[in-house]
Motif scaffolding. Structure first.
Motif, short mmCIF file in Angstrom:
data_model
loop_
_atom_site.label_atom_id
_atom_site.label_comp_id
_atom_site.label_asym_id
_atom_site.label_seq_id
_atom_site.Cartn_x
_atom_site.Cartn_y
_atom_site.Cartn_z
N THR A 77 -1.54 -6.07 2.99
CA THR A 77 -1.07 -6.17 1.58
C THR A 77 -0.01 -4.99 1.60
O THR A 77 1.00 -5.33 0.72
CB THR A 77 -1.90 -5.68 0.61
N TRP B 15 -0.21 -2.30 0.76
CA TRP B 15 -0.55 -1.18 -0.35
C TRP B 15 -1.02 0.23 0.21
O TRP B 15 -1.17 0.10 1.48
CB TRP B 15 -1.60 -1.58 -1.23
N SER B 16 -1.08 1.23 -0.53
CA SER B 16 -1.48 2.26 -0.20
C SER B 16 -3.15 2.12 0.43
O SER B 16 -3.93 1.48 -0.18
CB SER B 16 -1.71 3.34 -1.15
N THR B 17 -3.52 2.90 1.77
CA THR B 17 -4.70 2.43 2.12
C THR B 17 -5.53 3.57 1.56
O THR B 17 -6.89 3.49 2.25
CB THR B 17 -4.85 2.26 3.81
N TRP C 9 -7.14 3.60 -0.89
CA TRP C 9 -8.09 3.11 -1.64
C TRP C 9 -9.07 2.27 -0.76
O TRP C 9 -10.25 1.83 -1.51
CB TRP C 9 -7.57 2.11 -2.59
#
Lengths: 332, 324
Positions: free
Chosen positions: B290, B292-294, B296
């Motif tokens: 994705t 996105w920030s990992t 999460w």
């Protein structure tokens, strides 16, 4: 006055005198540092610290010193474990304390306490900017920020436009500082960066790291440089780059080394590895301890042990040393 | 029909897998998550975990835990490294030795648990530390390092780390383990014994089930599987490392529970665990596709675990009440 009261009174008096005597004796005990030389350093499960300990061992043998190596065995709670270990070491009144200042928030105040008590402290590996403030004699090692900075400089000079810093141990300030240095150097040179971490459960799972880097390469097709913070993720990065058909287009550099990484440098698949020469951190600390305890002398300021950049020009010699003396380079 | 479907232990895992997969497929379609290479990518990750999660599932159905799998993985890889690089031994005998060492760890776990009656959670946690400590101690004593190269052979490489395009041999091993596990649990007397041992120990003992033997054999199976994963990882990356596998200590029980096995034992299927392992692979890998920030990723896994346990307990209550 009943006899029992008289007894109580004299008991109280006796206790008070005893407490006074004890209080008078305490500073004496604290001043006489008759304990051993204690080294508080990193976990031996990391090849890197195995080499640091080898340096300490060889140094102790060379100068005829006895010492005790203290480290965590379980790396999950290092932030809270290390201050506790340091506290225990200080309470034993060591002759000299050789400390890796890994987690300054918890450890630096304790080092101040130790130096205030008159225990000679020498820091190594981490905390390069703190030794003057905490009363240490000096520092042996290398600033992780500078290490990352150097990696960023090398990649920016090689023309990397979008660099990935991959951190396999999020939450470790020392390791994070390498990424910060890398990012700063790249941005100063006008290149862009991506900072990527992985779940803590996968810090030692090379397959998980390979898939994570693979996915990151897919999500950001422009990545043309990767900087990893350890030898294991470096090999994972190489696998991910090859699986994505990007071999030769992505410059891979790493902190620390292993035989596999050195072979990959020899084959031109990995550009460079950075050696902060952990063996020297241990050996030189021991040497300084010996000269300070015997003659009251010590080098002024920090002794810098790295980064020694290992690339195609000097990889052969490093591989040779690794074969002849396993463990000295912090890799095998 | 619906009630019957709801009563299956793997229902929750299958539903969660489908939802998650569709989610990532939609969000990362353009990055190739659903492509052949993207698919074998998450399967490569799931296979190594799944190989050890299947015997752990059988053991948990029998009512016991094994947290020593983590360090057994690292130990097996170091047995190969020390044997082949330090002593110059050929790889195949070392593979046999590594597997034997894994079985011995399981045997010790099993004997201590059945003899003392102590909770296996604590016993195997202790073993986990003992094994990694022992591995490091011996490795440092002999070779001065805690990770070193493995000198492998083409045949060993083909069997344990062969690749067909980008699919690893571990996927085949994983599927084989799934088939064997399903067969043992569903088609053999031993499988019935496993359910009986975890369901009601006293009743099982009274009915003549050799509960001690069942437990010891299952501990030996988890040790064997963990050693096998260590061999696969070691040969794949050409290097042994004492810390390999540490993440599995909790990842394996997580996927087993998501897969519908009850923590108390007596209930669960291998199929559910296989689907849950696939789900774990999809989340762990998909999040990186994705972009996105990992940060999460762990929150995701934690939430999923909580949801799975809640769903499973609901499903079980539903099943117990006869689907009314």
């Amino acid at each position: 006055m009943r006899p029992i009261d008289r007894y109580r009174k004299s008991l109280k008096k006796g206790l008070a005198i005893g407490a006074l005597a004890l209080a008078a004796a305490l500073p004496q005990a604290a001043r006489a540092q008759d304990g051993p030389i204690i080294v508080v350093s990193g976990p031996l499960s990391w090849p890197f610290f195995a080499a640091v300990k080898q340096g300490f061992d060889d140094g102790a043998e060379a100068f005829g010193l006895d010492y005790q190596y203290v480290a965590v065995t379980e790396t999950a709670n290092m932030t809270s474990d290390y201050p506790r270990l340091l506290q225990q070491a200080i309470s034993r009144n060591p002759k000299m304390l050789l400390v890796g200042n890994f987690f300054p928030d918890g450890m630096d105040p304790l080092i101040k306490e130790a130096t205030a008590k008159g225990i000679p402290v020498l820091t190594h590996n981490s905390g390069q900017n703190l030794w003057q403030g905490n009363g240490s004699l000096g520092f042996v090692g290398e600033d992780p920020y500078q290490m990352g900075w150097k990696a960023g400089e090398i990649q920016a000079e090689a023309g990397v436009k979008l660099g990935l810093c991959f951190n396999q141990v999020p939450g470790n300030p020392t390791v994070e500082a390498r990424c910060t240095g890398y990012v700063d150097a790249m941005e100063k040179a006008g290149a862009e960066t991506i900072y990527q971490t992985i779940g803590t459960g996968d810090a030692t799972n090379p397959q998980a790291m390979a898939q994570a880097i693979s996915g990151t390469l897919r999500a950001n097709a422009g990545i043309d440089g990767i900087y990893t913070l350890n030898a294991v993720p470096a090999m994972s990065a190489l696998r991910a780059v090859e699986d994505n058909g990007r071999a030769g287009e992505v410059m891979i550099g790493t902190a620390d080394l292993s035989n596999e990484v050195l072979m990959a440098i020899k084959d031109g698949k990995i550009a460079f590895a950075m050696d902060q020469q952990p063996y020297l951190q241990g050996f030189m600390s021991m040497q300084i301890a010996n000269q300070y305890l015997n003659y009251g002398m010590h080098p002024i300021g920090a002794v810098t042990t790295g980064p020694l950049v290992i690339d195609a020009t000097n990889v052969d010699r490093t591989l040779e040393v690794n074969k002849e003396h396993p463990g000295i380079r912090g890799a095998s | 029909m619906t009630a019957k479907l709801f009563r299956r232990p793997e229902t929750g895992a299958v539903a969660a897998f489908l939802l998650t997969y569709i989610f990532f497929a939609v969000f990362t379609y353009s990055n190739g998550f659903v492509s052949w290479n993207g698919t074998v990518g998450w399967m490569n990750l799931a296979a190594e975990l799944g190989l050890v999660a299947i015997p752990v599932a059988l053991l948990m159905i029998a009512g016991e835990f094994d947290l020593s799998i983590g360090s057994t993985v690292g130990m097996a890889s170091m047995v190969l490294a020390i044997g082949t690089s330090h002593f110059g031994a050929p790889i195949w005998p070392m593979i046999a030795l590594a597997l034997a060492a894994g079985v011995v760890v399981g045997l010790v776990n099993g004997i201590v648990v059945v003899r003392t009656g102590l909770p296996s959670f604590i016993v195997t946690l202790a073993t986990n530390f003992i094994v990694i400590g022992g591995t490091m101690g011996v490795a440092r004593l002999l070779t001065n390092v805690t990770s070193m190269s493995i000198a492998t052979s083409p045949s060993a490489r083909a069997v344990f780390a062969g690749r067909w395009e980008q699919a690893n041999a571990s996927i085949v091993w994983w599927l084989a383990a799934a088939l064997i596990g399903t067969w043992v649990l569903g088609r053999t007397v031993f499988g019935n014994w496993i359910y009986a041992t975890g369901g009601n120990l006293t009743a099982a003992r009274g009915a003549g089930v050799p509960v001690e033997r069942v437990k010891v054999l299952l501990f030996m199976a988890t040790g064997f599987a963990a050693a096998l994963v260590g061999i696969i990882q070691g040969i794949q990356w050409n290097s042994g490392n004492a810390t390999y596998g540490m993440g599995y200590v909790f990842q394996a029980p997580i996927v087993v529970v998501i897969g519908g096995v009850l923590l108390g034992g007596g209930y669960g299927t291998v199929g559910g665990v296989v689907v849950a392992t696939a789900l774990f692979g999809v989340i762990s890998t998909g999040i990186f596709y994705t972009g996105w920030s990992t940060d999460w990723i762990q929150l995701f896994l934690g939430a999923l675990l909580g949801a799975a346990v809640l769903a499973n307990s609901y499903v079980r209550k539903f099943a117990m009440s006869g689907g009314r």
